[in-house]
Design an enzyme around this catalytic site. Structure first.
Site, PDB file in Angstrom:
ATOM      1  N   SER A   1       0.656  -1.552   0.373  1.00 59.69           N
ATOM      2  CA  SER A   1      -0.339   0.294   0.231  1.00 59.69           C
ATOM      3  C   SER A   1       0.730   1.026  -0.725  1.00 59.69           C
ATOM      4  O   SER A   1       0.101   2.359  -0.099  1.00 59.69           O
ATOM      5  CB  SER A   1      -1.039  -0.127   1.298  1.00 59.69           C
ATOM      6  OG  SER A   1      -0.077  -0.572   2.411  1.00 59.69           O
TER       7      SER A   1
ATOM      8  N   HIS B   1      -5.000  -3.166  -2.492  1.00 58.15           N
ATOM      9  CA  HIS B   1      -4.847  -2.510  -3.882  1.00 58.15           C
ATOM     10  C   HIS B   1      -4.765  -2.978  -5.328  1.00 58.15           C
ATOM     11  O   HIS B   1      -4.410  -2.249  -5.890  1.00 58.15           O
ATOM     12  CB  HIS B   1      -3.615  -1.688  -3.287  1.00 58.15           C
ATOM     13  CG  HIS B   1      -3.437  -0.923  -2.059  1.00 58.15           C
ATOM     14  ND1 HIS B   1      -3.917   0.092  -1.977  1.00 58.15           N
ATOM     15  CD2 HIS B   1      -3.980  -1.346  -1.007  1.00 58.15           C
ATOM     16  CE1 HIS B   1      -4.188   0.945  -0.970  1.00 58.15           C
ATOM     17  NE2 HIS B   1      -3.860   0.156  -0.445  1.00 58.15           N
TER      18      HIS B   1
ATOM     19  N   LYS C   1     -11.952  -0.021  -1.894  1.00 59.03           N
ATOM     20  CA  LYS C   1     -10.665   1.359  -2.965  1.00 59.03           C
ATOM     21  C   LYS C   1     -11.083   1.132  -4.341  1.00 59.03           C
ATOM     22  O   LYS C   1     -12.389   1.869  -4.426  1.00 59.03           O
ATOM     23  CB  LYS C   1      -9.424   0.643  -2.357  1.00 59.03           C
ATOM     24  CG  LYS C   1      -8.897   0.732  -1.132  1.00 59.03           C
ATOM     25  CD  LYS C   1      -7.981   0.316  -0.709  1.00 59.03           C
ATOM     26  CE  LYS C   1      -6.912   1.136   0.872  1.00 59.03           C
ATOM     27  NZ  LYS C   1      -6.800  -0.180   1.401  1.00 59.03           N
TER      28      LYS C   1
HETATM   29  C1  LIG Z   1      -7.023  -0.327   3.068  1.00 63.02           C
HETATM   30  C2  LIG Z   1      -6.384  -0.858   3.417  1.00 63.02           C
HETATM   31  C3  LIG Z   1      -7.229  -2.109   4.622  1.00 63.02           C
HETATM   32  C4  LIG Z   1      -7.407  -1.671   5.447  1.00 63.02           C
HETATM   33  O1  LIG Z   1      -9.321  -1.913   4.426  1.00 63.02           O
HETATM   34  P1  LIG Z   1     -10.754  -1.080   5.206  1.00 63.02           P
HETATM   35  O2  LIG Z   1     -11.834  -1.558   5.064  1.00 63.02           O
HETATM   36  O3  LIG Z   1     -10.314   0.576   5.223  1.00 63.02           O
HETATM   37  O4  LIG Z   1     -10.596  -1.252   6.488  1.00 63.02           O
HETATM   38  C5  LIG Z   1      -5.780  -3.546   4.430  1.00 63.02           C
HETATM   39  N1  LIG Z   1      -5.446  -3.414   4.178  1.00 63.02           N
HETATM   40  C6  LIG Z   1      -4.800  -3.142   2.815  1.00 63.02           C
HETATM   41  C7  LIG Z   1      -3.374  -3.411   2.401  1.00 63.02           C
HETATM   42  C8  LIG Z   1      -5.130  -1.952   2.944  1.00 63.02           C
HETATM   43  O5  LIG Z   1      -5.132  -0.739   1.829  1.00 63.02           O
END
Ligand SMILES: *Cc1c(COP(=O)(O)O)cnc(C)c1O
Length: 392
Positions: free
Chosen positions: A177, A205, A237
């Site tokens: 990320s 991602h 995302k």
């Molecule tokens: C954003 C993210 C999460 C958390 O997800 P949410 O739905 O925002 O709680 C978990 N793992 C990764 C790699 C992320 O980028």
């Protein structure tokens, strides 16, 4: 006493240039945002396909809210599990080529819940050093022996896997990320299999963006449910919605339903969010052009930033970090861009290692080539104005 200690810790954080602040958005997600009354060009969101404000997604959400209301009223195991949730789970299982999928209210909870349900004392969890905080937290909370291996380093992984453990689980992000690079998943999977370990991939991602049909990093590498038994991905995302899911075998999903406390003891996401995610899924599956547009912008940005002499990371994904070194320089460059009407993420320790503070620039299919040029022009000025110093 406690309040004074807290105030001192806050003051220290300010002195270290690590103090975080929130912006107030007054518009929907998109290439331009209205923040505190001012319009900005933004390169900071994870809405990689521009679906968070897509008319079909908004319409699906609205329609379902009229039918189901807003709140889901209860957890999935009580009476909060709606038909929209259930259909979304079935569609996500088919999309990812897994037997079943299970919705969680957030990705953070999906990771905590999965690791806590699968592991306990006497087990071994082995994680990439750059894994997302929710994976690290879940691993620590599970009670298993917790080890990290060097980033994307198969030798380090395989050595770590020789440690004893009843159950062994390897955990990695699919796309990292903060760096935007991919895990070498075929090698990671082979290494896990050789050690009789399970493999869990967090594809927050990659889902929607990578792979021919947008099914993510596992589709990109052609890995099936046997090679990667546990797939976790989020809906907040590229899906442009909210929530997350875990996909895998029947026995995995039933185990999570029975034993994952962050699944059991929390209110289900609103049914309208599930309906919106179903609309997003259809757009993702037919979203080849969006993915191509995103790839074109990524190439344009990398070529342009390379000409500026900027330090990019080894990333072909929508996450394009620009390495600046110190937190102070990073904040100065971000503030300069902001003054020029451009918002980017400024990422500092402890989110990234000391000395590797960076701008986390994210591109989306909603951006235009012209907007990427505007970003490059502003970056050119900022890098001249704030050159690296001995401490960066
Ligand atoms: C954003 C993210 C999460 C958390 O997800 P949410 O739905 O925002 O709680 C978990 N793992 C990764 C790699 C992320 O980028």
């Amino acid at each position: 006493m406690i309040a004074r200690a807290l105030a001192e810790a806050l003051e220290q954080r300010r002195r270290d240039n690590l103090y975080r602040q929130r912006h107030q958005l007054e518009s929907a997600q998109g290439p331009t945002l209205v923040v505190d009354g001012k319009t900005y060009l933004a390169f900071a969101s994870n809405d990689y396909l521009g679906l968070a404000n897509h008319p079909q997604v908004v319409a699906a959400f609205t329609e379902a809210a009229v039918h189901y209301g807003v709140g889901s009223g209860a957890s999935h195991l009580v009476n909060g599990h709606s038909r929209e949730h259930h259909l979304l789970e079935e569609e996500l299982a088919a999309f990812t080529g897994r037997e079943r999928a299970l919705l969680f209210s957030t990705g953070y909870m999906a990771n905590m819940g999965t690791l806590m349900a699968l592991l306990g004392q006497g087990d071994l969890v082995v994680q990439d050093k750059l894994n997302h905080a929710s994976l690290l937290d879940g691993g620590l909370a599970s009670g298993a022996k917790f080890r990290r291996y060097l980033h994307n380093n198969i030798d380090s992984l395989s050595k770590t896997l020789t440690l004893p453990g009843q159950r062994k689980l390897v955990v990695t992000d699919g796309v990292f990320s903060m760096d935007g690079d991919l895990a070498p998943l075929p090698e990671v999977a082979a290494c896990a299999e050789a050690a009789s370990a399970w493999l869990m991939v967090d594809d927050a991602h990659g889902i929607g963006v990578l792979g021919e049909t947008g099914a993510g990093t596992l589709e990109h590498f052609g890995l099936d449910q046997n090679q990667v038994p546990i797939l976790m991905a989020t809906l907040g995302k590229a899906f442009g919605c909210f929530g997350a899911f875990v996909a895998g075998s029947e026995v995995l999903i039933e185990t999570l339903i029975q034993f994952a406390r962050p699944y059991i003891y929390t209110t289900a996401m609103p049914p309208a969010v599930a309906a919106a995610a179903r609309a997003s899924l259809r757009l993702i599956q037919s979203g080849h052009e969006r993915r191509q547009q995103l790839q074109a912008l990524i190439r344009q940005f990398r070529a342009g930033a390379g000409e500026l002499g900027a330090t990019l990371m080894d990333s072909d994904t929508a996450i394009q970090p620009l390495l600046l070194g110190g937190a102070e320089r990073t904040m100065a460059v971000a503030a300069y861009l902001e003054q020029r009407g451009i918002l980017v993420g400024a990422i500092r320790p402890p989110t990234v290692p000391a000395g590797s503070a960076r701008l986390r620039i994210t591109l989306t299919a909603g951006h235009s080539a012209d907007q990427v040029e505007q970003l490059l022009a502003a970056l050119a000025e900022a890098l001249v104005r704030y050159p690296a110093t001995a401490t960066d």
